[in-house]
Write an enzyme that holds these catalytic residues in place. Structure first.
Site, PDB file in Angstrom:
ATOM      1  N   HIS A  23       1.015  -1.186  -0.035  1.00  0.00           N
ATOM      2  CA  HIS A  23       0.091   0.148  -0.101  1.00  0.00           C
ATOM      3  C   HIS A  23       1.037   1.247  -0.123  1.00  0.00           C
ATOM      4  O   HIS A  23       2.051   1.261   0.531  1.00  0.00           O
ATOM      5  CB  HIS A  23      -0.851   0.009   1.291  1.00  0.00           C
ATOM      6  CG  HIS A  23      -1.905   0.710   1.377  1.00  0.00           C
ATOM      7  ND1 HIS A  23      -1.714   2.459   1.623  1.00  0.00           N
ATOM      8  CD2 HIS A  23      -3.344   0.788   1.121  1.00  0.00           C
ATOM      9  CE1 HIS A  23      -2.814   2.991   1.778  1.00  0.00           C
ATOM     10  NE2 HIS A  23      -3.706   2.023   1.399  1.00  0.00           N
TER      11      HIS A  23
ATOM     12  N   ASP B 204       2.938  -3.852   8.264  1.00  0.00           N
ATOM     13  CA  ASP B 204       1.806  -3.202   8.044  1.00  0.00           C
ATOM     14  C   ASP B 204       0.402  -4.119   8.295  1.00  0.00           C
ATOM     15  O   ASP B 204       0.345  -4.985   7.690  1.00  0.00           O
ATOM     16  CB  ASP B 204       1.454  -2.448   6.625  1.00  0.00           C
ATOM     17  CG  ASP B 204       0.282  -2.023   6.308  1.00  0.00           C
ATOM     18  OD1 ASP B 204      -0.430  -2.092   7.070  1.00  0.00           O
ATOM     19  OD2 ASP B 204       0.042  -1.506   5.058  1.00  0.00           O
TER      20      ASP B 204
ATOM     21  N   GLN C 140      -4.486  -4.921   7.571  1.00  0.00           N
ATOM     22  CA  GLN C 140      -5.321  -5.862   7.215  1.00  0.00           C
ATOM     23  C   GLN C 140      -5.560  -7.125   7.977  1.00  0.00           C
ATOM     24  O   GLN C 140      -6.255  -8.045   7.557  1.00  0.00           O
ATOM     25  CB  GLN C 140      -5.463  -6.186   5.691  1.00  0.00           C
ATOM     26  CG  GLN C 140      -5.481  -5.029   4.584  1.00  0.00           C
ATOM     27  CD  GLN C 140      -7.065  -4.404   4.684  1.00  0.00           C
ATOM     28  OE1 GLN C 140      -7.863  -5.250   4.996  1.00  0.00           O
ATOM     29  NE2 GLN C 140      -7.332  -3.164   4.117  1.00  0.00           N
TER      30      GLN C 140
ATOM     31  N   LYS D 161     -10.726   0.305  10.358  1.00  0.00           N
ATOM     32  CA  LYS D 161     -11.094  -1.168   9.951  1.00  0.00           C
ATOM     33  C   LYS D 161     -11.137  -2.075  10.620  1.00  0.00           C
ATOM     34  O   LYS D 161     -11.518  -3.242  10.369  1.00  0.00           O
ATOM     35  CB  LYS D 161      -9.628  -1.269   9.050  1.00  0.00           C
ATOM     36  CG  LYS D 161      -9.211  -0.268   7.879  1.00  0.00           C
ATOM     37  CD  LYS D 161      -8.007  -0.893   7.200  1.00  0.00           C
ATOM     38  CE  LYS D 161      -7.390   0.208   6.337  1.00  0.00           C
ATOM     39  NZ  LYS D 161      -8.138   0.428   5.069  1.00  0.00           N
TER      40      LYS D 161
ATOM     41  N   CYS E 282      -4.744   2.237  -3.727  1.00  0.00           N
ATOM     42  CA  CYS E 282      -3.359   2.721  -3.158  1.00  0.00           C
ATOM     43  C   CYS E 282      -2.231   1.727  -3.380  1.00  0.00           C
ATOM     44  O   CYS E 282      -1.384   1.577  -2.418  1.00  0.00           O
ATOM     45  CB  CYS E 282      -3.498   3.083  -1.563  1.00  0.00           C
ATOM     46  SG  CYS E 282      -4.842   4.444  -1.313  1.00  0.00           S
TER      47      CYS E 282
END
Ligand SMILES: Cc1ncc(COP(=O)(O)O)c(C=O)c1O
Ligand SMILES: Cc1ncc(COP(=O)(O)O)c(C=O)c1O
Lengths: 144, 418, 418, 144
Positions: free
Chosen positions: B130, B207, B210, B233, B373
């Site tokens: 991303h 990261d 998710q 999220k 992104c």
């Protein structure tokens, strides 16, 4: 298919997206401009030549994008090739106003087939798609 | 508190989904909807307990500070971190920038010389990142003279740990990668990457945007050095995210953003900073949002992350089936049968993603279209844009069925099947 | 929409004040309480309209983007700015850091060479600044070799425009100062400072944290180059603030924080940024909070900032009277009769500010104690901490009377009157 | 005056804040430590000397701060001057536990007069005030 979708994707728009008008190599024209829609990566390169009277003697473009952006560039090319610069700038402004209307009011008759894009005004995220070619042409004319 | 299965996955617990009963929301990878429990926790706090935190000595401040720090504790527990290892940020992007900008400052002589990068040092990312986990590293490289290297992806957009291992050397200082790709749904082998990075003496930055919302996550056990995730999220509000970092690294990292509440002594010439997390939380914190974030972590804990993952694995299977059932649709990411997170991205032959999205939208199905992104990944896939459908706890098999039925009509509508 | 006088200043419109009917809240300079109208606007948005903004092409995204950009428009109108001149940030501190870090990046060759600072350049601040408008400039000076100079304050903590003029020279590149001091309540002569800075060719950065909520503000007319303010001090939520900047400056300033939604084209090696405001709004924006911020600006506009100012000028007078009525209490800032904002800070002879605050707290009066993030100012005043009482639209004369009555007892309780 | 305020500012505490025990010049002791409360600027410098048996033979401090922080340092000095290092560290830990209790439970008798600070536990923002001297002493002892 809902009425909204039908009014967004009019037959005219789908036709233009399948058989676009004005596609060609802009590198040979007097003024070119590249425009990008950062939210989706769609892009267009517009090329314009003006004659001695300030008319658009040549208008060609290449690009890739969604049916709205491609059809919109095509309808524009069909309508504005041969137009005086000042008229073209007026049409661009009218087109922008129509798209920002959120669907209220009637588009001016001067927009001709481009009025078919009025349905886009209800979809805020698609306005940039419909404007892509027009913004590129505006930049070319402002260079000229 | 354990939440019953009926409640855990019930659309009816989500005001947004109640308000749009005829719509199917398949854009949770972009942002999730909040359950009543979270909205009410935020609202109650705002209405009765709200005050500035960590400032002054009033009772009001005390109560609010207790709520704010309680939220930090919950989130720390939720991801297997110590309390001092969780910093509240504006969002996950901000958290990644705190690390990259902090390392920039270390490299510019503003503290923590052991963390400084120098020309020739290398930073490894993957092509699937991303932008939030790519551009901050590009800028760090520009500021320090370090070199950015990217692990390649295959034709489905998936990278391999072998290719990553081949790029990592003793020049590598940082390995930054997504736990779960927001485009492909690929789940990274975190333990392997940590081992590779560690033996090269490099720091790992995960990261977790998710993964934190969707998988059981134990950052301490995984052994990453830093991680980032966002409340919005994971059933929480916008306006707050979290940076995880090992305590000793956070205590050393220079704070990029400075201001009130971060300091011990300030003179006109200089400032000394508190240890983590306060050193990074400059200015009035996103207090109400942190309380909502804590409530969201508590809510997910109540459901149980194993149950969340099982539910989403099921939805992932259904989504993959729905996409593969339609001729002329290409699935991105791990192919049928392979492990993936609860999302699918795909390309419809002859129809631009925007048009696909518009058609689905008209059928009452919210999906996401564009480059998500991740432009370098899309460039590697050879397309400008894809369409993505993503699931969460409130997604049902019926939702996926509606999606599949609508998708089957797209090419016909645009005449791409001719 | 104009709000009636009864409603404009009614405690009953504020859930927090309703929930604490027996308490007096005099800490609005730290953070304000939200009226029903703002809480409801946020809640309605979260429950029915929430979606990611500026991403993808769905209807849901369109509606949310419209709400988000509508909020920006309202805030821009509220402070006399163009829409593209308002950037959403985490808070005011963040906004000031966006400027300071952007100038750091310009100085490091990451864009806008015309904004670069070099060794020997000067940055002028005042001794009265909040840490948020001091430390970022210290760090910028450290990164670039520029020199930080501070305008001195008198024994009441007030600086003069003459002293400022004397410090500004053709080496000055930036003049950063608070419109209203959060400790002294002093209101800066902004137009004079802008003129001085301009003729020296320096940029002005206005910390408008304590003015945007309390005074009619027209940033365009004032002619400052940048300004910062926070929603939570002006009836809005935590988690969002705003940076104002003249459009051409914002379009040039390198974005310090990078990530999704800020870019045009991203390759593995490089990224190109959108113009303002998008270039600065990396990652998922504080969407719900921005909507609340917009509602707060609308609410204040409905009251009318002239009326707000008039009400607070009245409260300021009462607060000053209350403080001066108590023997052994020293008023900080502009003295009786002089113009000041609706707050008072003071020192009680022989009683530490924490103890003063605790006593008042026990009497149901919430005030703020400490250095109020202004250590250099307190050092200049010769005290470690002061006590501050601050008013807002919902403050009443009765509130101030209760405060005065309690304050009169403090020295007796601690035996400081003996 | 409310019962809460009374239990926070016991007579013992106010007395100690007015006439503190152990104030002196720490610069002559074997171990010194400076501790600051960043939220208010209160500070203390603690000085300690241990004798050959590991007892605190000297305990002096200087500082400025609120009545809670000053009284707390004073009560501590009164109680722990002469105490073996290990005992002092135990008392510090007990004191910390009491302050973190939010007011639940009874403080151990070993805390003697320092139990008077139990009222502080209900005021989260004042815990640092009460701990200031104790943390400084802990740092001195850990150096020794
Ligand atoms: C004058 C002044 N500047 C800056 C700030 C920082 O604002 P925030 O904490 O919302 O970032 C404040 C408030 O604390 C303030 O009063
Ligand atoms: C993998 C990944 N990383 C980073 C981000 C950025 O998160 P945020 O926008 O909350 O900062 C996202 C979400 O957009 C994401 O999916």
């Amino acid at each position: 298919m809902s009425a909204e979708l039908e009014s967004l994707y009019r037959e005219l728009i789908l036709d233009h997206s399948r058989n676009p008008v004005g596609k060609g190599d802009p590198s040979t024209t007097a003024h070119t401009h590249h425009e990008l829609n950062p939210s989706c990566g769609d892009e267009i390169t517009m090329g314009v030549t003006l004659d001695a009277d300030g008319r658009i003697s040549e208008l060609v473009w290449e690009g890739q994008g969604c049916s709205i952006s491609m059809a919109s560039a095509s309808v524009m090319a069909d309508m504005l090739a041969g137009a005086p610069k000042a008229d073209a700038l007026e049409r661009i402004e009218e087109f922008r106003t129509m798209l920002r209307s959120r669907g209220a009011g009637e588009p001016p008759e001067s927009l001709e087939d481009a009025a078919a894009f009025q349905g886009v005004a209800k979809y805020v995220m698609r306005i940039k798609c419909a404007m892509l070619g027009w913004v590129a042409l505006e930049a070319c004319l402002n260079q000229a | 508190m354990t939440i019953s299965t009926a409640d855990a996955f019930a659309r009816e617990r989500y005001p947004y989904l109640r308000a749009h009963a005829d719509r199917v929301y398949l854009d949770s990878a972009a942002t999730s909807q909040r359950p009543d429990a979270v909205l009410e926790a935020e609202d109650a706090f705002a209405r009765t307990e709200y005050a500035a935190v960590h400032r002054g000595s009033s009772m009001a401040t005390g109560e609010a500070t207790w709520a704010f720090e309680g939220a930090r504790e919950r989130i720390a527990r939720f991801v297997g971190a110590g309390e001092r290892e969780i910093v509240f940020t504006e969002n996950a992007t901000d958290a990644l920038n705190v690390v990259a900008l902090g390392l920039s400052d270390a490299s510019a002589g503003l503290g923590a010389p052991e963390l400084a990068l120098k020309p020739g040092d290398e930073i490894v990312v993957t092509t699937a990142e991303h932008h939030a986990n790519l551009i901050p590293w590009q800028r760090l490289a520009r500021r320090t003279g370090a070199i950015l290297r990217a692990v390649p992806v295959d034709e489905h957009g998936v990278w391999s740990v072998d290719d990553l291992a081949a790029l990592v050397s003793d020049r590598t200082r940082i390995v930054a990668f997504a736990h779960v790709s927001n485009v492909t749904g690929h789940i990274a082998p975190v333990a392997d990457v940590v081992e590779i990075a560690r033996s090269a003496g490099a720091l790992t930055v995960l990261d977790a945007c998710q993964s934190a919302p969707h998988l059981p996550l134990d950052l301490g056990a995984l052994g990453v050095d830093f991680a980032a995730f966002s409340a919005h999220k994971m059933l929480g509000p916008t306006g707050v995210g979290a940076l995880y970092g090992r305590a000793e690294l956070l205590d050393a990292l220079p704070p990029a953003r400075t201001g009130g509440s971060t300091i011990t002594t300030v003179t006109l010439d200089d400032a000394e900073f508190l240890p983590s997390p306060q050193r990074f939380e400059a200015g009035t914190q996103p207090v109400t949002q942190a309380v909502g974030f804590g409530a969201a972590a508590e809510h997910l804990s109540g459901i149980g992350m194993d149950r969340v993952r099982a539910h989403e694995a099921e939805m992932a299977g259904l989504l993959v089936d729905a996409v593969l059932a339609v001729p002329g649709v290409r699935l991105v990411g791990p192919q049928a049968g392979a492990e993936r997170a609860g999302l699918v991205s795909f390309v419809v032959d002859g129809v631009h993603a925007h048009d696909v999205g518009q058609f689905l939208d008209d059928r009452g199905i919210t999906v996401r279209t564009g480059h998500h992104c991740a432009q370098p990944l899309h460039r590697a896939l050879g397309v400008a844009a894809t369409t993505r459908a993503s699931a969460y706890v409130y997604t049902t098999a019926d939702d996926v069925a509606s999606f599949g039925a609508a998708l089957a009509e797209v090419r016909g509508f645009f005449g791409a099947d001719r």
